[in-house]
Design a protein around this motif. Structure first.
Motif, short mmCIF file in Angstrom:
data_model
loop_
_atom_site.label_atom_id
_atom_site.label_comp_id
_atom_site.label_asym_id
_atom_site.label_seq_id
_atom_site.Cartn_x
_atom_site.Cartn_y
_atom_site.Cartn_z
N ALA A 308 44.26 90.24 -24.98
CA ALA A 308 44.98 89.90 -26.22
C ALA A 308 44.11 89.05 -27.17
N LEU A 309 42.98 88.57 -26.69
CA LEU A 309 42.12 87.76 -27.56
C LEU A 309 41.73 88.55 -28.81
N PRO A 310 41.92 87.98 -29.99
CA PRO A 310 41.54 88.71 -31.20
C PRO A 310 40.03 88.65 -31.47
N PHE A 311 39.31 87.99 -30.56
CA PHE A 311 37.87 87.84 -30.74
C PHE A 311 37.24 87.84 -29.35
N ASP A 312 35.93 87.82 -29.29
CA ASP A 312 35.26 87.58 -28.01
C ASP A 312 33.97 86.82 -28.33
#
Ligand code: GCU
Length: 404
Positions: A308-312
């Motif tokens: 669900a992270l909108p970034f990495d």
């Protein structure tokens, strides 16, 4: 015979998959680095700087590291000690106390510096130590730091991590601070910098306000504020460096603060250089469970929910572009996960390309101790989770080659 050949082929194919599958899987799962939130693709450095970089910064700030809740400048600087004949006459040693004031409280941080003599412009490495400035060197003039967590460590206990003579001999300088002076490395928000910025009756940071990594990163920028005033060095050539949890902090500091000329992450792993999706060893879930004070409150919602992270983390590295970046791993440091650290540098390289710079060009994992030194650098050292002379020798080469 044929069976044997098939078996060999099968094993060969399996090994090939091992080598390449992670990269391929992950590529499709990663949130796109170069597509903005309104769906437009980012193809120039101007679009990157104007649109995408600020979006990424906001996401990391609000969802992961937490924002700094106010402004706090250095209230006073005291040169505690200076010696032009340190290290057998080869270096200038300085010990400086930086004091911060807020809400009727004071916070004091000591910086220890060794600078090469007879040079006008040189690179200075700025990074935290784990055990107090005196633990980095045997020099008995260095003040013994107040211990925050148990008895003081002996002088030079951490000196294998700080080859200060080598750094000076190479013509670079080094500046270090004790990270606990800025914020405690335990689940405690009553000491360190936090209370200086609390609103009335606030007892801990809000869910989108800083955790310890952001507080430490903030401290590195205040360290640079001081260095900018110091006539003995060139503050335009400061590389921010850190090992492990302090590498996570150095990356966030370097990503936010574009005054840092270069950024080095040594074995920073989870919450640092390593991509969280598909990560081996320490996952976001483990990081949040064992070190709940490092990231901000909002980050807890990604435990057991990395997808669900909108970034990495490759986006964090990309924020450092176009400045020189070095990511390093150690072969036995599976907890940090070298492959995920390397791939992060590889994916981040797309932003370096927007600047016409070469980054890491292949997702095929490099050999141990075969460093790639360039605008985006990487090496994997033989051995354990640590920062050692081998690492520093490469960082020194990187500094000479890339910081002009
Ligand atoms: C622990 C932690 C890591 C961290 C390391 C260190 O192993 O799980 O995330 O990098 O400590 O700071 O040494």
């Amino acid at each position: 015979m044929i069976k044997n050949k098939h078996a060999k082929l099968f094993v060969g194919f399996f090994l090939f998959l091992m080598q390449h599958s992670f990269a391929q899987n992950d590529l499709s799962q990663l949130p796109p680095l170069l597509v903005s939130q309104n769906g437009k693709s980012i193809s120039t450095k101007e679009q990157w700087e104007k649109t995408r970089r600020p979006e990424i910064k906001d996401m990391f700030e609000l969802q992961m590291y937490g924002k700094v809740p106010g402004k706090l400048k250095i209230a006073s600087v005291k040169i505690l000690e200076m010696d032009n004949q340190a290290l057998n006459g080869k270096a200038i040693r300085k010990q400086v106390r930086l004091t911060f004031k807020g809400n009727g409280k004071e916070l004091a941080v000591e910086m220890l510096m060794y600078l090469p003599k007879g040079k006008k412009s040189f690179v200075t490495f700025l990074g935290y130590n784990f055990n107090g400035n005196h633990s980095t060197i045997s020099d008995t003039s260095v003040h013994i730091a107040k211990a925050w967590n148990g008895p003081s460590k002996p002088r030079s206990a951490e000196s294998a991590r700080w080859p200060i003579e080598t750094i000076i001999q190479s013509g670079c300088g080094v500046a270090t601070m004790y990270y606990w002076d800025i914020a405690p490395d335990r689940n405690d928000f009553t000491i360190g910098v936090y209370p200086l910025l609390y609103k009335q009756n606030q007892l801990k940071p809000a869910d989108d306000e800083w955790g310890a990594l952001a507080a430490w990163a903030w401290g590195l920028s205040r360290g640079l504020d001081y260095l900018e005033t110091d006539k003995n060095l060139d503050a335009k050539k400061v590389i921010v460096i850190g090992h492990s949890r302090l590498g996570k902090a150095s990356l966030w500091a370097g990503a936010l603060d574009q005054r840092f000329a270069g950024v080095i992450s040594n074995c920073s792993g989870s919450g640092g250089a390593a991509i969280s999706r598909g990560k081996e060893g320490e996952t976001i879930t483990k990081l949040n469970a064992n070190f709940p004070m490092w990231a901000c409150g909002n980050f807890k919602k990604y435990s057991n929910n990395e997808s669900a992270l909108p970034f990495d983390q490759h986006m964090l590295l990309a924020m450092i572009a176009p400045r020189p970046l070095y990511v390093a791993s150690a072969s036995e440091d599976l907890w940090a996960d070298p492959k995920s650290e390397y791939l992060s540098a590889f994916y981040a390289s797309d932003v370096y390309k927007l600047y016409g710079l070469k980054g890491i060009e292949t997702n095929v994992f490099p050999k141990v101790e075969d460093p790639i030194i360039g605008q985006v650098s990487y090496h994997i050292r033989n051995g354990k989770h640590d920062i050692l002379l081998y690492d520093w020798n490469n960082y020194i080469q990187f500094a000479h080659q890339l910081i002009k």
